[in-house]
Structure formats: structure tokens, C-alpha cells
Design a protein around this motif. Sequence first.
Motif, mmCIF file in Angstrom:
data_model
loop_
_atom_site.group_PDB
_atom_site.id
_atom_site.type_symbol
_atom_site.label_atom_id
_atom_site.label_comp_id
_atom_site.label_asym_id
_atom_site.label_seq_id
_atom_site.Cartn_x
_atom_site.Cartn_y
_atom_site.Cartn_z
ATOM 1 N N THR A 65 0.820 -1.217 0.000
ATOM 2 C CA THR A 65 0.000 0.000 0.000
ATOM 3 C C THR A 65 0.849 1.260 0.000
ATOM 4 O O THR A 65 0.432 2.289 -0.526
ATOM 5 C CB THR A 65 -0.932 0.023 1.222
ATOM 6 N N GLU A 66 2.061 1.184 0.582
ATOM 7 C CA GLU A 66 2.944 2.347 0.586
ATOM 8 C C GLU A 66 4.346 1.949 1.032
ATOM 9 O O GLU A 66 4.543 0.949 1.725
ATOM 10 C CB GLU A 66 2.420 3.444 1.516
ATOM 11 N N ILE A 67 5.331 2.734 0.608
ATOM 12 C CA ILE A 67 6.698 2.612 1.093
ATOM 13 C C ILE A 67 6.839 3.512 2.317
ATOM 14 O O ILE A 67 6.431 4.681 2.301
ATOM 15 C CB ILE A 67 7.714 3.039 0.010
ATOM 16 N N VAL A 68 7.414 2.980 3.387
ATOM 17 C CA VAL A 68 7.542 3.727 4.637
ATOM 18 C C VAL A 68 8.913 4.388 4.772
ATOM 19 O O VAL A 68 9.021 5.558 5.117
ATOM 20 C CB VAL A 68 7.299 2.802 5.847
ATOM 21 N N TYR A 80 13.669 -1.593 1.270
ATOM 22 C CA TYR A 80 12.737 -0.599 1.783
ATOM 23 C C TYR A 80 11.714 -1.270 2.681
ATOM 24 O O TYR A 80 11.307 -2.417 2.445
ATOM 25 C CB TYR A 80 12.001 0.102 0.640
ATOM 26 N N VAL A 81 11.289 -0.553 3.712
ATOM 27 C CA VAL A 81 10.193 -1.012 4.562
ATOM 28 C C VAL A 81 8.896 -0.495 3.963
ATOM 29 O O VAL A 81 8.784 0.678 3.608
ATOM 30 C CB VAL A 81 10.356 -0.490 6.000
ATOM 31 N N GLU A 183 8.339 -2.061 12.151
ATOM 32 C CA GLU A 183 8.690 -0.800 11.510
ATOM 33 C C GLU A 183 9.555 0.062 12.419
ATOM 34 O O GLU A 183 10.443 0.781 11.955
ATOM 35 C CB GLU A 183 7.419 -0.030 11.127
ATOM 36 N N ASP A 184 9.291 0.026 13.721
ATOM 37 C CA ASP A 184 10.045 0.848 14.666
ATOM 38 C C ASP A 184 11.334 0.194 15.135
ATOM 39 O O ASP A 184 12.230 0.869 15.641
ATOM 40 C CB ASP A 184 9.177 1.171 15.890
ATOM 41 N N GLU A 185 11.437 -1.100 14.962
ATOM 42 C CA GLU A 185 12.647 -1.816 15.393
ATOM 43 C C GLU A 185 12.910 -2.959 14.426
ATOM 44 O O GLU A 185 12.534 -4.103 14.662
ATOM 45 C CB GLU A 185 12.497 -2.351 16.819
#
Length: 299
Positions: A65-68, A80-81, A183-185
Motif C-alpha cells: 500500500t505504501e513505502i515507509v 525498503y520497509v 517498523e520501529d525496530e
Amino acid sequence: MNAHWLTGLDESGELEGADTPPERRSRFKKKRLLGRRKLDDLTAEDPENIADDTIRRLIDTGHITEIVAELKSGKEATAYVARGPLGSVLVKLYRELEARSFRNDAVYREGQVVLDERANRAMQGRTKKGLEMLQADWVSAEYAHLWTLWRAGLNVPEPLVGPNVKACAETVPAVLMRLIGTEDEVAPRLSEARLTPAEARSAWQQSVQGLADLLRLGYAHGDYSTYNLLWWENTVIIIDFPQLTTRQNPNFQQLLRRDAQSLATSFRKHGVQTDGEATLREVQRLVRGKGPEPRIVLP
């Protein structure tokens, strides 16, 4: 995020293309090979405005849905995440072959059989069509290896596309797999992880066992070191498989020995003192044991 999130700066810290006059930049971009993409080209409030064709296609087809964020840039690809319908996704986006610092894959490809002679000549001659076929082959190989290893029960990222070859081909030049961590770690590479002595011993034993599990399946990794091993929840995860090679390759023993040496050398940072030959003997001992339990993959 605790990973090395990168900006749109080049390796010298300068903006890419900063010395190019504005009136020439659009023409400059059109001529340049697709190497490491800028994050700005992969994101937009409206997906239709995303500059990168591959990412726009992955969104259109519902894979993400999107690249973070950008995670890590390597010699062949940038990771990429992303977010998708199945949760957090790692998108490994390959550079064009001629834009890579790692271009000579012949040592890994020896022993492969290409039944289409015209295709074989095109790939060996590295014609435009041949390079496109090599790019697709590189991506398809990573998906195929991921599925084989995942099903066999090895600690590898779960592939999120396939195993149908046609489905995998639709994401070229990207490989999609489940993100290890959050995503955060995001899970760090073992080369970057800070380990206690007990954790280092466990990581070493798991890493040697992983190399043995690969060998039991008839594989040599080709680039096996702490740089291609992740550390997450006290577990070693093996990554990076496009150069995985089989016993049909005449360079197999050489690549296996190099894997053992690279593993031993890279673990010295964590206080493990051994050499490649001792590591290889331990791998050969472990390969005679029982492998991991295969995973049941539902249709």
C-alpha cells in the motif's frame, strides 16, 4: 527507527545531481541507469504521482500500500520497509544490472542449464534483452530459493509472492518478503548487533547450523557472513539468496569453503575465535544430523 535510515544524499553527502543545471536535470535523469532510487520517487500522497514505475505497479496490483522508509542500500539492491495487506513488508528493489557494483555473477551461474539457446546467447552476450532476462532470472531465483528454504523449515524471511513463477515475475525487479522485526525496530544484521558472550555463542551455533542446513539441501550460500545474517528475538535469520548455488556448479566446494571462512572471520568481532577449516569441519559434522521440521504451506 534504530536501523540506518538513509536520505537522498549520495555517498559523499551531497545531493545527487546537485551540480547539474536545472534545465538539464530531466534529461540527466532519463539517461541514468536505475540504480539506488531516491525515497521521494517512491512515495506520494496520491499513488498515481509516484515516480517509480515498479513501486506504482506493486501498489496497483495490491502487493503493497505504501513505502515507509529506506532500510539499507547494498551492492545489488536497496531494501525498503513497506506496508501491505499482510502487514509489514520488506521490498528488495534491485538496481539495473549495469548500475550495480556487483555485476560478475558467472561464478554462481556455472552449471546452470538454459534450455533456450537464443536466451543463453543473449545472457552470455549481455545484450539489452539478455540483461533484462538476467534481471528477471536474478529475482526469480531469489523467490525460488526463499520458497525452498522456507518450506524446508530454515530461518529465512517468508516470501510474500509466489511460488508460482508467473506471479513472481510480475514484481521484477523487486522481491517482497515479510519484514523481520517491526517498523520501529527492524532486526539488525549480526555484523551490527551488540551481543553478550552467551548471545554470541548462541548466534555462532545457530549460524553454523544454518550453513549445515543449507548444505544438507545441496546449497552453498555464496556470501555467508554476519552481514547476511539477522539477529531477532535471539534467533539468527539467513538472508540474501540470489547467488545461492548447487552441487551442479563446478565452483561449489570453493564457494562452500569461502562461506565457512567468511563466517569465521566475521564472527571475530563477537569474540568467537576459530578459522574457516574448523568451521567447515563442524558444518560437515552437523550436516549428518537431523534438519529442521518442514513448514506446512497452505494453498
